[in-house]
Design an enzyme around this catalytic site. Structure first.
Site, PDB file in Angstrom:
ATOM      1  CG  HIS A 298      27.937  30.682  46.349  1.00 48.41           C
ATOM      2  ND1 HIS A 298      29.154  30.267  46.823  1.00 48.41           N
ATOM      3  CD2 HIS A 298      27.878  30.273  45.067  1.00 48.41           C
ATOM      4  CE1 HIS A 298      29.815  29.629  45.864  1.00 48.41           C
ATOM      5  NE2 HIS A 298      29.067  29.628  44.775  1.00 48.41           N
TER       6      HIS A 298
ATOM      7  CE1 TYR B 115      34.052  32.740  53.644  1.00 48.94           C
ATOM      8  CE2 TYR B 115      36.007  34.000  54.186  1.00 48.94           C
ATOM      9  CZ  TYR B 115      34.850  33.846  53.460  1.00 48.94           C
ATOM     10  OH  TYR B 115      34.488  34.817  52.543  1.00 48.94           O
TER      11      TYR B 115
ATOM     12  N   PRO C 102      40.813  40.667  53.273  1.00 53.04           N
ATOM     13  CG  PRO C 102      42.057  39.282  51.890  1.00 53.04           C
ATOM     14  CD  PRO C 102      42.180  40.389  52.869  1.00 53.04           C
TER      15      PRO C 102
ATOM     16  CE  LYS D 212      31.030  42.055  53.713  1.00 53.48           C
ATOM     17  NZ  LYS D 212      29.841  41.735  52.918  1.00 53.48           N
TER      18      LYS D 212
ATOM     19  CE1 TYR E 182      29.793  35.456  51.922  1.00 53.09           C
ATOM     20  CE2 TYR E 182      31.577  36.010  53.426  1.00 53.09           C
ATOM     21  CZ  TYR E 182      31.138  35.420  52.259  1.00 53.09           C
ATOM     22  OH  TYR E 182      32.031  34.807  51.419  1.00 53.09           O
TER      23      TYR E 182
HETATM   24  P1  FAS Z   1      42.182  49.103  42.164  1.00 50.78           P
HETATM   25  O1  FAS Z   1      43.479  49.129  42.928  1.00 50.78           O
HETATM   26  O2  FAS Z   1      41.621  47.804  41.732  1.00 50.78           O
HETATM   27  O3  FAS Z   1      42.342  49.996  40.841  1.00 50.78           O
HETATM   28  C1  FAS Z   1      43.041  51.227  40.882  1.00 50.78           C
HETATM   29  C2  FAS Z   1      43.496  51.544  39.464  1.00 50.78           C
HETATM   30  O4  FAS Z   1      44.136  52.825  39.481  1.00 50.78           O
HETATM   31  C3  FAS Z   1      44.520  50.534  38.943  1.00 50.78           C
HETATM   32  O5  FAS Z   1      44.156  50.106  37.645  1.00 50.78           O
HETATM   33  C4  FAS Z   1      45.824  51.324  38.931  1.00 50.78           C
HETATM   34  O6  FAS Z   1      46.681  50.945  37.869  1.00 50.78           O
HETATM   35  C5  FAS Z   1      45.329  52.744  38.727  1.00 50.78           C
HETATM   36  N1  FAS Z   1      46.264  53.769  39.213  1.00 50.78           N
HETATM   37  C6  FAS Z   1      47.041  53.727  40.308  1.00 50.78           C
HETATM   38  N2  FAS Z   1      47.745  54.875  40.415  1.00 50.78           N
HETATM   39  C7  FAS Z   1      47.401  55.655  39.352  1.00 50.78           C
HETATM   40  C8  FAS Z   1      47.775  56.947  38.908  1.00 50.78           C
HETATM   41  N3  FAS Z   1      48.662  57.684  39.567  1.00 50.78           N
HETATM   42  N4  FAS Z   1      47.198  57.438  37.785  1.00 50.78           N
HETATM   43  C9  FAS Z   1      46.290  56.702  37.098  1.00 50.78           C
HETATM   44  N5  FAS Z   1      45.887  55.460  37.467  1.00 50.78           N
HETATM   45  C10 FAS Z   1      46.439  54.955  38.588  1.00 50.78           C
HETATM   46  N6  FAS Z   1      38.742  42.198  47.590  1.00 50.78           N
HETATM   47  C11 FAS Z   1      37.804  41.272  47.880  1.00 50.78           C
HETATM   48  O7  FAS Z   1      36.649  41.619  48.091  1.00 50.78           O
HETATM   49  N7  FAS Z   1      38.143  39.950  47.910  1.00 50.78           N
HETATM   50  C12 FAS Z   1      39.411  39.513  47.632  1.00 50.78           C
HETATM   51  O8  FAS Z   1      39.687  38.329  47.654  1.00 50.78           O
HETATM   52  C13 FAS Z   1      40.413  40.446  47.318  1.00 50.78           C
HETATM   53  N8  FAS Z   1      41.683  40.038  47.007  1.00 50.78           N
HETATM   54  C14 FAS Z   1      42.628  40.980  46.726  1.00 50.78           C
HETATM   55  C15 FAS Z   1      43.946  40.601  46.399  1.00 50.78           C
HETATM   56  C16 FAS Z   1      44.919  41.569  46.133  1.00 50.78           C
HETATM   57  C17 FAS Z   1      46.329  41.137  45.777  1.00 50.78           C
HETATM   58  C18 FAS Z   1      44.590  42.940  46.179  1.00 50.78           C
HETATM   59  C19 FAS Z   1      45.634  44.009  45.913  1.00 50.78           C
HETATM   60  C20 FAS Z   1      43.291  43.322  46.487  1.00 50.78           C
HETATM   61  C21 FAS Z   1      42.304  42.343  46.749  1.00 50.78           C
HETATM   62  N9  FAS Z   1      40.980  42.705  47.037  1.00 50.78           N
HETATM   63  C22 FAS Z   1      40.026  41.785  47.321  1.00 50.78           C
HETATM   64  C23 FAS Z   1      40.593  44.073  47.056  1.00 50.78           C
HETATM   65  C24 FAS Z   1      40.371  44.501  45.635  1.00 50.78           C
HETATM   66  O9  FAS Z   1      39.464  43.659  45.000  1.00 50.78           O
HETATM   67  C25 FAS Z   1      39.959  45.948  45.670  1.00 50.78           C
HETATM   68  O10 FAS Z   1      38.982  46.195  46.667  1.00 50.78           O
HETATM   69  C26 FAS Z   1      39.437  46.451  44.353  1.00 50.78           C
HETATM   70  O11 FAS Z   1      40.388  46.161  43.361  1.00 50.78           O
HETATM   71  C27 FAS Z   1      39.186  47.943  44.501  1.00 50.78           C
HETATM   72  O12 FAS Z   1      39.027  48.473  43.246  1.00 50.78           O
HETATM   73  P2  FAS Z   1      39.541  49.957  42.924  1.00 50.78           P
HETATM   74  O13 FAS Z   1      39.072  50.872  43.994  1.00 50.78           O
HETATM   75  O14 FAS Z   1      39.151  50.194  41.519  1.00 50.78           O
HETATM   76  O15 FAS Z   1      41.133  49.914  43.081  1.00 50.78           O
HETATM   77  C1  PHB Z   2      38.014  34.838  46.488  1.00 49.91           C
HETATM   78  O1  PHB Z   2      37.312  33.991  45.899  1.00 49.91           O
HETATM   79  O2  PHB Z   2      39.034  35.358  45.973  1.00 49.91           O
HETATM   80  C2  PHB Z   2      37.621  35.255  47.877  1.00 49.91           C
HETATM   81  C3  PHB Z   2      36.378  34.901  48.360  1.00 49.91           C
HETATM   82  C4  PHB Z   2      36.017  35.293  49.648  1.00 49.91           C
HETATM   83  C5  PHB Z   2      36.910  36.020  50.419  1.00 49.91           C
HETATM   84  C6  PHB Z   2      38.161  36.385  49.920  1.00 49.91           C
HETATM   85  C7  PHB Z   2      38.522  35.998  48.643  1.00 49.91           C
HETATM   86  O3  PHB Z   2      36.552  36.401  51.690  1.00 49.91           O
END
Ligand code: FAS
Ligand code: PHB
Length: 402
Positions: A75, A204, A296, A300, A394
């Site tokens: 994009h 957005y 979000p 980032k 961005y």
């Molecule tokens: P994660 O939380 O992804 O992974 C951590 C891992 O550690 C998990 O698999 C968990 O099971 C494991 N764990 C936890 N406790 C443990 C323990 N005691 N022992 C062993 N393992 C354990 N980011 C964006 O950029 N755009 C978005 O749209 C966006 N939407 C999101 C929506 C939701 C609902 C959430 C929760 C997050 C969102 N994020 C988004 C942020 C997300 O993408 C995170 O930044 C990303 O998953 C970070 O990755 P990790 O640091 O690996 O953490």
């Molecule tokens: C998504 O596609 O999940 C998404 C994209 C941009 C954002 C947040 C979420 O800023």
């Protein structure tokens, strides 16, 4: 108690842990991942969708970028709609040719898991009672259980990649860590649907009814969000109710094109800004969501996790390949510089684009804040410099130099 040994113990098999494990393995730096849930559960989580160039570069270096380039979409811009008026942020024009990649975190996780199992790298899924021990010594170790067997994993370093609710951050004594937090007075109700995206770039939308985001995963799979109160429950939202509200918040000519369909995932995510300082404690290093959370709105979260991974990976390579263990001392300071810049951008975008009129949580009353933020958005949308400032952040600020 069965004894194990590795160079780097990685806690968590989310994108941070899997990407770090893959990068280290490519450099011959032995690592073992300990994950709390099952592989299927990790592979099924639906999260982020937009990748900065720095994240794409790391996935290429890890050797897991083939499907991303085949199925992902580059994009070169995105839109901000302000009460129906549409502004395109031309990333190509304002960043000297940079872009972002639209490719779901779910796919990245699956690509990394496949690569890890192809190399027969060791991952203990469905582990419990994970405890990080002696992190402040030169001989840290992790104890955990799996399938009724107890393990002791001796290592040189521990990478805490276990997310916001993990055990790693809690291993740093409360009196030795400082946590910074802003909880937003709203959440995002998200829907994933097998319907064609309403537009070929992200939109957005700031609307008096609240924020909305039109995103996508592929030409046949869309991702949409609407701002909802923190008290909202997903069971209160039928698919039809979601589509009706989304249409009201998108610019008219866009809403007319919206193709609706059954949701294949529907959930509400709370929004918060969070940072833990420092991001290291002895031989424990916090990575990604274990150390910080961003709303979000700036796309980032995953990308900031990736820049932590890239930094820790480079420092570990210095440590093992150039015999410079002292390099590890700079991780937290270097990581936090980019963390706070990214936190600021995500907080700023959230303030500008959401409806705060019902906000009772801030010193400034919601209506007054709303007027400030309307003026802020109009200021930045009305000038090239303003659009450039948004575009440069961005696509992603430079990763820390090591
Ligand atoms: P994660 O939380 O992804 O992974 C951590 C891992 O550690 C998990 O698999 C968990 O099971 C494991 N764990 C936890 N406790 C443990 C323990 N005691 N022992 C062993 N393992 C354990 N980011 C964006 O950029 N755009 C978005 O749209 C966006 N939407 C999101 C929506 C939701 C609902 C959430 C929760 C997050 C969102 N994020 C988004 C942020 C997300 O993408 C995170 O930044 C990303 O998953 C970070 O990755 P990790 O640091 O690996 O953490
Ligand atoms: C998504 O596609 O999940 C998404 C994209 C941009 C954002 C947040 C979420 O800023």
């Amino acid at each position: 108690m069965q004894s194990l040994k590795t160079k780097v113990a990685i806690i968590g098999a989310g994108p941070s842990g899997l990407l770090l494990g893959q990068l280290l393995a490519k450099q011959g730096i032995d690592n073992i991942i300990i994950e709390r849930v099952s592989a299927d559960y990790v592979a099924s989580r639906i999260r982020a969708g937009i990748l900065e160039q720095g994240t794409v570069d790391l996935l290429e270096e890890a050797g897991v970028s083939e499907r991303m380039h085949a199925e992902g979409h580059v994009h070169t811009g995105f839109e901000i709609a302000h009460f129906g008026k549409r502004y395109r942020i031309d990333l190509d024009k304002y960043t000297g040719g940079k872009s972002v990649m639209c490719y779901g975190q779910t796919e990245i996780t699956q690509d990394l898991m496949a690569a890890r199992s192809e190399k027969a790298l060791v991952t203990y899924y469905e582990s419990s009672n994970v405890v990080l021990n002696d992190a402040k010594t030169d001989n840290p170790f992790v104890t955990f259980e799996q399938d009724g067997q107890q393990y002791k994993l001796e290592c040189d370093y521990i990478a805490g990649c276990d997310g916001f609710h993990g055990v790693s951050r809690q291993t740093i004594p409360k009196e030795q860590r400082t946590e910074f937090e802003r909880v937003y007075p709203f959440g995002w109700l998200g829907v994933l649907s097998d319907t064609p995206p309403v537009h070929d770039e992200l939109i957005y939308a700031k609307h008096e009814r609240g924020f909305a985001l039109a995103s996508m995963r592929s030409p046949t799979r869309s991702r949409y969000y609407i701002q909802v109160p923190t008290t909202e429950k997903v069971e209160n939202w039928s698919d039809d109710a979601f589509w009706d509200e989304l249409k009201k918040r998108l610019p008219g000519e866009v809403a007319e094109r919206l193709v609706t369909g059954p949701s294949i995932e529907k959930s509400i995510a709370p929004l918060r800004s969070f940072v833990c300082e420092p991001m290291q404690y002895g031989r424990l290093y916090l990575v990604g969501d274990a150390a910080h959370i961003v709303p979000p709105t700036g796309a980032k979260g995953l990308n900031l996790a990736a820049s932590d991974v890239g930094l820790l990976y480079k420092l570990l390579c210095k440590c093992y390949q150039q015999n410079q263990p002292q390099a590890m001392q700079s991780y937290s300071e270097l990581a936090l510089k980019r963390v706070w810049q990214t936190e600021r951008f995500s907080w700023w975008m959230s303030n500008m684009l959401h409806d705060y009129r019902d906000d009772k949580t801030s010193a400034t009353d919601g209506l007054t804040f709303e007027r400030f933020m309307n003026a802020e958005l109009e200021f930045y949308m009305s000038r090239d410099d303003g659009l450039r400032i948004i575009a440069e952040q961005y696509v992603g600020l430079p990763h820390p130099l090591v």
